[in-house]
Design an enzyme around this catalytic site. Structure first.
Site, PDB file in Angstrom:
ATOM      1  N   PRO A   1       8.811  -3.872  -0.480  1.00 27.38           N
ATOM      2  CA  PRO A   1      10.162  -3.562   0.241  1.00 27.38           C
ATOM      3  C   PRO A   1       9.866  -4.100   1.854  1.00 27.38           C
ATOM      4  O   PRO A   1       8.626  -3.604   2.252  1.00 27.38           O
ATOM      5  CB  PRO A   1       9.997  -2.279   0.238  1.00 27.38           C
ATOM      6  CG  PRO A   1       9.565  -1.708  -1.119  1.00 27.38           C
ATOM      7  CD  PRO A   1       8.390  -2.734  -1.216  1.00 27.38           C
TER       8      PRO A   1
ATOM      9  N   ASP B   1      -2.305  -1.881   9.876  1.00 30.24           N
ATOM     10  CA  ASP B   1      -2.450  -1.636   8.304  1.00 30.24           C
ATOM     11  C   ASP B   1      -3.211  -3.112   8.026  1.00 30.24           C
ATOM     12  O   ASP B   1      -3.323  -3.051   6.757  1.00 30.24           O
ATOM     13  CB  ASP B   1      -0.829  -1.612   7.666  1.00 30.24           C
ATOM     14  CG  ASP B   1      -0.490  -0.045   7.809  1.00 30.24           C
ATOM     15  OD1 ASP B   1      -1.329   0.688   8.069  1.00 30.24           O
ATOM     16  OD2 ASP B   1       0.601   0.179   7.383  1.00 30.24           O
TER      17      ASP B   1
ATOM     18  N   GLY C   1       4.886  -6.565   5.540  1.00 29.56           N
ATOM     19  CA  GLY C   1       4.518  -7.293   6.662  1.00 29.56           C
ATOM     20  C   GLY C   1       2.929  -7.488   6.978  1.00 29.56           C
ATOM     21  O   GLY C   1       2.439  -8.535   7.352  1.00 29.56           O
ATOM     22  N   SER C   2       2.393  -6.408   6.862  1.00 32.74           N
ATOM     23  CA  SER C   2       0.990  -6.572   7.091  1.00 32.74           C
ATOM     24  C   SER C   2       0.096  -7.232   5.812  1.00 32.74           C
ATOM     25  O   SER C   2      -0.792  -8.103   6.105  1.00 32.74           O
ATOM     26  CB  SER C   2       0.174  -5.181   6.988  1.00 32.74           C
ATOM     27  OG  SER C   2       0.571  -4.332   8.314  1.00 32.74           O
TER      28      SER C   2
ATOM     29  N   GLY D   1       3.600  -1.506   4.024  1.00 33.85           N
ATOM     30  CA  GLY D   1       2.734  -2.685   4.522  1.00 33.85           C
ATOM     31  C   GLY D   1       3.255  -3.994   4.135  1.00 33.85           C
ATOM     32  O   GLY D   1       2.023  -4.788   3.931  1.00 33.85           O
TER      33      GLY D   1
ATOM     34  N   LYS E   1       1.012  -1.257   0.033  1.00 34.30           N
ATOM     35  CA  LYS E   1      -0.087   0.056   0.047  1.00 34.30           C
ATOM     36  C   LYS E   1       0.787   1.108   0.155  1.00 34.30           C
ATOM     37  O   LYS E   1       2.149   1.354   0.241  1.00 34.30           O
ATOM     38  CB  LYS E   1      -0.951  -0.016   1.291  1.00 34.30           C
ATOM     39  CG  LYS E   1      -0.180   0.090   2.641  1.00 34.30           C
ATOM     40  CD  LYS E   1       0.315   1.354   3.147  1.00 34.30           C
ATOM     41  CE  LYS E   1       0.987   1.191   4.377  1.00 34.30           C
ATOM     42  NZ  LYS E   1       1.687   2.407   4.844  1.00 34.30           N
TER      43      LYS E   1
ATOM     44  N   ALA F   1      10.375  -3.271   5.811  1.00 36.73           N
ATOM     45  CA  ALA F   1      10.550  -2.069   6.441  1.00 36.73           C
ATOM     46  C   ALA F   1      10.729  -0.679   5.676  1.00 36.73           C
ATOM     47  O   ALA F   1      11.423  -0.012   5.789  1.00 36.73           O
ATOM     48  CB  ALA F   1      11.808  -2.125   7.516  1.00 36.73           C
ATOM     49  N   GLY F   2       9.743  -0.769   4.638  1.00 39.68           N
ATOM     50  CA  GLY F   2       9.975   0.348   3.482  1.00 39.68           C
ATOM     51  C   GLY F   2       8.745   1.349   3.510  1.00 39.68           C
ATOM     52  O   GLY F   2       8.337   2.046   2.787  1.00 39.68           O
ATOM     53  N   GLY F   3       7.915   1.094   4.718  1.00 47.31           N
ATOM     54  CA  GLY F   3       6.653   2.017   4.656  1.00 47.31           C
ATOM     55  C   GLY F   3       5.652   1.629   3.709  1.00 47.31           C
ATOM     56  O   GLY F   3       4.718   2.372   3.426  1.00 47.31           O
TER      57      GLY F   3
END
Length: 311
Positions: free
Chosen positions: A103, A145, A111-112, A109, A17, A105-107
């Protein structure tokens, strides 16, 4: 929920996202912040395959470096699977194989998206027949997220970002993302934002406790107008991300010099998002960023949320 026997393998896919707008409220007594955000799901996907197993495990592959990811119980996909098993009373486990393209830890989402796809895949694998509302409720307990990764499309998020309401979006928006070779911790970026606001308390307006999304953003999304959206995009976390990773400033400038309508740090960073007018402009910008030795990918939005894929 009901539980039937597990099938052999289930494949689910969920999107990354971008927060086309992100306003962060003042820090609360518990250390958290309320936010007001406009999410758009974009065509960078996480693919999760779930296999029957006696215990819970996860492994990773994909187009991004996954060597630093945890594979123990702290992993968000494992947490999602365990949460569903607990709620459904399912006594088995699952082996998750995740192909990552968002990505880390790229902002954006990623992992979400893993967690959302894992919920959907495990529900189908185990035959737990959870309703959408039940899956959303589990998702909201795991991270702000994750409910959006389940629903996709375009939505307004309030509270911690997990209180969703659909937003109308016409047509397609074209994005180019410059991917960093490092990550930024979301909690660290929020902490830096609080420090930034303290340092500049005399120069900036105090943050609201309950922020709202700018109506111009919603109008631009409804109109499907990238120029209008470019004028109203905002990310309160950008200043903090730039403080922690100053080199992102030159990446923002490079995109703006090569045809981007708007350039913005995505979420808590360090991915940088560029909004462009059309697919040709996206390709041209991707080439320009690649020539500067940046890892750049193209995507469109909005796209569907987590769904099952029939291989």
């Amino acid at each position: 929920m009901t539980v039937s026997g597990p099938s052999q393998v289930v494949h689910a896919r969920a999107p990354g996202k971008i927060n086309v707008f992100l306003k962060v409220g003042a820090v609360l007594d518990d250390g958290y912040h309320e936010v007001a955000t406009a999410y758009q799901a974009v065509s960078l996907y996480e693919d999760v395959r779930a296999y029957p197993a006696a215990d819970f495990s996860v492994s990773f592959s994909g187009s991004v470096d996954t060597s630093e990811l945890t594979t123990d119980g702290s992993n968000l996909a494992i947490k999602a699977a365990r949460a569903l098993a607990r709620q459904a009373g399912y006594r088995g486990g699952v082996r998750l194989e995740i192909e990552k393209n968002v990505p880390i830890a790229g902002g954006m989402g990623g992992g979400s998206a893993d967690a959302a796809a894992s919920l959907l895949a495990c529900d189908a694998l185990w035959g737990t027949e959870a309703s959408k509302d039940e899956l959303l409720a589990i998702a909201a307990t795991l991270g702000a997220d994750i409910p959006f990764a389940l629903t996709g499309g375009t939505a307004v998020g309030t509270g911690r970002g997990d209180e969703l309401s659909p937003a109308l979006a016409k047509g397609q928006f074209h994005w180019v993302f410059a991917l960093a070779e490092f990550g930024l911790s979301t909690p660290a970026v929020y902490t830096e934002l609080d420090r930034h606001r303290e340092r500049h308390a005399q120069d900036i307006f105090p943050a609201q406790l309950q922020p709202t999304v700018d109506p111009d953003v919603l109008q631009a999304l409804r109109a499907g107008d990238p120029v209008m959206l470019a004028e109203s995009m905002q990310n309160d976390l950008q200043a903090a991300a730039l403080q922690l990773a100053p080199g992102l400033g030159s990446v923002l400038e490079l995109g703006e010099e090569n045809g981007a309508l708007a350039a913005m740090v995505s979420g808590s960073g360090p991915t940088v998002a560029f909004l462009v007018p059309d697919s040709d402009s996206a390709l041209e910008l991707q080439v320009a960023l690649s020539a500067a030795r940046l890892n750049a990918v193209r995507a469109v939005g909005p796209v569907h949320g987590a769904r099952l894929i029939h291989d």
